[in-house]
Scaffold this active site. Structure first.
Site, short mmCIF file in Angstrom:
data_model
loop_
_atom_site.label_atom_id
_atom_site.label_comp_id
_atom_site.label_asym_id
_atom_site.label_seq_id
_atom_site.Cartn_x
_atom_site.Cartn_y
_atom_site.Cartn_z
N ASP A 96 36.88 78.63 59.04
CA ASP A 96 37.21 78.52 59.79
C ASP A 96 37.25 79.85 60.71
O ASP A 96 36.48 80.55 60.89
CB ASP A 96 39.02 78.96 59.37
CG ASP A 96 39.44 78.85 60.82
OD1 ASP A 96 40.30 78.43 61.41
OD2 ASP A 96 40.33 80.21 60.68
N ASP A 99 38.86 81.51 64.55
CA ASP A 99 40.34 81.87 65.77
C ASP A 99 41.18 82.63 64.07
O ASP A 99 41.92 81.47 63.58
CB ASP A 99 41.16 81.07 66.24
CG ASP A 99 41.46 82.01 67.56
OD1 ASP A 99 40.60 82.83 67.76
OD2 ASP A 99 41.75 81.45 68.63
N ASP A 135 42.26 81.55 57.38
CA ASP A 135 43.54 82.31 57.80
C ASP A 135 44.68 81.81 57.34
O ASP A 135 45.67 82.67 57.44
CB ASP A 135 42.99 83.62 58.76
CG ASP A 135 43.48 82.37 60.25
OD1 ASP A 135 42.76 81.29 60.89
OD2 ASP A 135 44.76 82.69 60.68
MG LIG Z 1 42.59 80.45 62.11
#
Ligand SMILES: [Mg+2]
Length: 272
Positions: free
Chosen positions: A17, A19, A213
């Site tokens: 991933d 961001d 995240d």
């Molecule tokens: Mg993310």
């Protein structure tokens, strides 16, 4: 973290991933450059996988390079490119109406699809910061008239320097209300974006692990696609809110790492 397990054997590639995992907006998260460098040094395959449909893979790679993370265009999988491929495979030669930005329209053209503003077979929608009442009206009429509705990603809100911004999912909520139709979702937490990335690395889902995240998107998508999962506490999830997110998402990661140095040590071995 008592939940941490020994790294499961058999993970041969990683879907990473962006961001909240490798950067926050324009700022690299510490260890992101080292993680990518170590993966390259160990010749471990990986791809950058993002729900963001507004940027082309070239732009995403340039953004990563600008903050010091080594990235190549062909290593970037966006929800727009995956949506274009999905449509081209499901309905070859179909006419597509695109509601979105350059990342989406360019991906559709590169997949050989014909863009139209009249009687589309498929309406594909991503984030569109020029979205108007007129856009909504046309989308609702097309979909009510029988066009298939494909959504690049269901994110309701996006972080930005100035504060939260409505995402593709918020625009989709209006289109769903007006059309009465639920879309086929491509991006995380749905599986098609991951399926696309898994096919690109040429492995079985069980041989690939997702690194992200967010339990609700990255880890859920990994679970939905049959991949392994590694959660990093670099973005949405923290050690404090992890139990709440596990409860609300109903998913758990195979491995939880407090930062990217720990991810690197776990998947590339310690040292460089
Ligand atoms: Mg993310």
């Amino acid at each position: 973290m008592e939940r941490m397990r020994i790294l499961p054997k058999g993970w041969k590639a990683y879907l990473i991933d962006l961001d909240g995992t490798l950067y926050h907006g324009p700022r690299m998260i510490p260890g992101a450059d080292g993680l990518i460098t170590a993966l390259r040094a160990k010749r471990i395959p990986f791809l950058f996988v993002t729900n963001n449909s507004s940027r082309t893979p070239e732009e995403v790679a340039a953004h990563l390079e600008a903050m010091g993370i080594s990235a190549r265009t062909e290593e970037v999988c966006t929800s727009a490119v995956a949506a274009a491929r999905y449509i081209a495979q499901a309905q070859p030669g179909c006419k597509v109406a695109a509601i979105g930005e350059a990342g989406l329209t360019i991906a559709l053209k590169e997949a050989g699809l014909q863009l139209t503003l009249e009687e589309p077979d498929v309406v594909v929608q991503g984030i569109d910061r020029q979205f108007t009442y007129d856009t909504l009206t046309r989308a609702a009429r097309w979909i009510r008239g029988g066009a298939r509705y494909v959504l690049t990603n269901p994110d309701l809100l996006l972080p930005s320097q100035e504060g939260l911004m409505p995402g593709a999912g918020t625009l989709s909520a209006a289109i769903q209300a007006a059309s009465g139709v639920k879309p086929t979702v491509i991006g995380k937490p749905a599986a098609p974006l991951m399926d696309f990335a898994i096919a690109r690395v040429g492995l079985e889902a069980s041989e690939v692990a997702v690194i992200g995240d967010n339990l609700h998107t990255d880890i859920a998508a990994g679970v939905n696609a049959g991949c392994g999962t590694i959660l990093t506490l670099t973005g949405v999830t923290t050690a404090d809110n992890l139990p709440d997110y596990v409860k609300s998402s109903g998913v758990e990661a195979d491995l939880v790492c407090r930062d990217l140095d720990e991810v690197r040590a776990r998947i590339c071995g310690s040292g460089e």
